[in-house]
Design an enzyme around this catalytic site. Sequence first.
Site, short mmCIF file in Angstrom:
data_model
loop_
_atom_site.label_atom_id
_atom_site.label_comp_id
_atom_site.label_asym_id
_atom_site.label_seq_id
_atom_site.Cartn_x
_atom_site.Cartn_y
_atom_site.Cartn_z
N LYS A 102 -25.30 -30.03 15.54
CA LYS A 102 -25.48 -29.07 14.46
C LYS A 102 -26.95 -28.69 14.39
CE LYS A 102 -24.67 -28.70 9.43
NZ LYS A 102 -24.11 -29.41 8.25
N SER A 118 -21.08 -26.92 5.52
CA SER A 118 -22.10 -26.24 6.30
C SER A 118 -21.98 -26.50 7.80
CB SER A 118 -23.49 -26.68 5.82
OG SER A 118 -23.72 -28.06 6.04
N SER A 177 -19.78 -31.08 3.71
CA SER A 177 -20.06 -30.23 4.86
C SER A 177 -19.45 -30.68 6.17
CB SER A 177 -21.58 -30.07 5.04
OG SER A 177 -22.12 -29.31 3.99
#
Length: 478
Positions: A77, A153, A177
């Site tokens: 990520k 996210s 997330s």
Amino acid sequence: MTIATSVYDEHDAVGLADLVRTKQLSASELLDEALDRVGSRNPRVNAVVSVFEARARAAIAGGLPDGPFTGVPFLLKDLGVDIAGEITTSGSRFFADHRPARSSELVLRYERAGLVVFGKTNTPEMGLNASTEPLLFGPTRNPWNLDHSAGGSSGGAAAAVAAGIVPAAHATDGGGSIRIPASSCGLFGLKPNRGRTPVGPPVGEGWNGLSHGHVITRSVRDSAALLDATAGSSVGEPYAAPHYVGSCLEATQRSPGRLRIGMMTAGRPGLAVDDEARTAVGFAARLLVELGHDVVEFTLPIDWPATTSVFGTLSGTHVAATINDRARVLGREPTLDDIEYVTWVQLAAASTRGALDYVDAVRAMHRIGHEVAVAFEEIDVLLTPTVGTPPPPIGLLDMNTDDLKAFGREAGRVSNFLGIMNITGQPAMSVPLHWTAGGLPVGVHFAARWGGEPLLFSLAAQLERVAPWVHRRPTGFA
């Protein structure tokens, strides 16, 4: 089409590593396949935002470590971890050329496990949205329906796995997330216990312990084995999760026993819970009873206004501190051309908070953790919806809207049931057990007591065996 095409979709990360170990496939062939899929599939979903092929090729050529995932392609990520020499943007134009000099400990553990890290996935700016739609890279689209959000996210991570680009991808969870995008994309996502995986460097904690790092996967055993490979706080970090006997992968092979499961379908007052979310929980409850578990109505004693204060103060001040650090490096203050409006508002709000506000938030976090821990003495596992609504359409959660009230309401509906476990630090997971009539995934959420990851993995594996989801692939990405 590469050599690995015919088998890539048939195996999870553990399975692909076995193929490399037995020399049926090579790490280079798997990387070729992953890169081929970035080229052919990523333009539709916008999950992968950077690729460092030369670095990955060099790692393979130099000899990969002998680990549980040797040769398996892997994505990070673009937030929460650094890999030396590669840009970490945190989804923000203000960090578009931020190139850290050293790798985070979690990344080093992924590499020691033999994973071939070759790129990064999309994330909303500073991880502040339940949908992944940053101005820097544009929106990540849900492989199940390209008009809908992949969640946030860690939306890029989830979309990359759901689209079949990689079998597992790194993700972080500061308020849902990992679990939101796992639910949105029909995948398995476990948020580990506070202190289970390392956070630093450069920081020693994520949002005062609200944020935890792990992965999003298709199979339960991949998540378990990846946690086994990376678990343990790093030297000097402020939190350490309790030790458990055995491994998480071993836990997937044993029965969870007969559990007392508390079911809760009402979240924060004033936030409507969609019928699809309730349907998902109802299906899960019936399945659990058939498996021999006891499911009872249950309500956690949650001080909802206090949770709002905790998140607003702790996440907001940490985001502001990170932006201020960047401003010092650049020698200038950010403007609205650098950061998005919701982030801008967070930055302004942080400047009005004082030291006592910060301490009050930390104390409230620990008080809530104690109250919830006491309540969990009555149950083994808590069952709730993962999200309060199916994946919303792209654009509904726009961080540049001037209607902050509407943005907060819609974001709250998505994350309604999740943030409490970030406050308490307990492990929690989203399990893909329901799809809407229109084909959108809706996950089911389970939380365990402090240090209870093995129990969650045992339960998840049991559910995976009786209601398998691995064969379900979005049209056009199978």
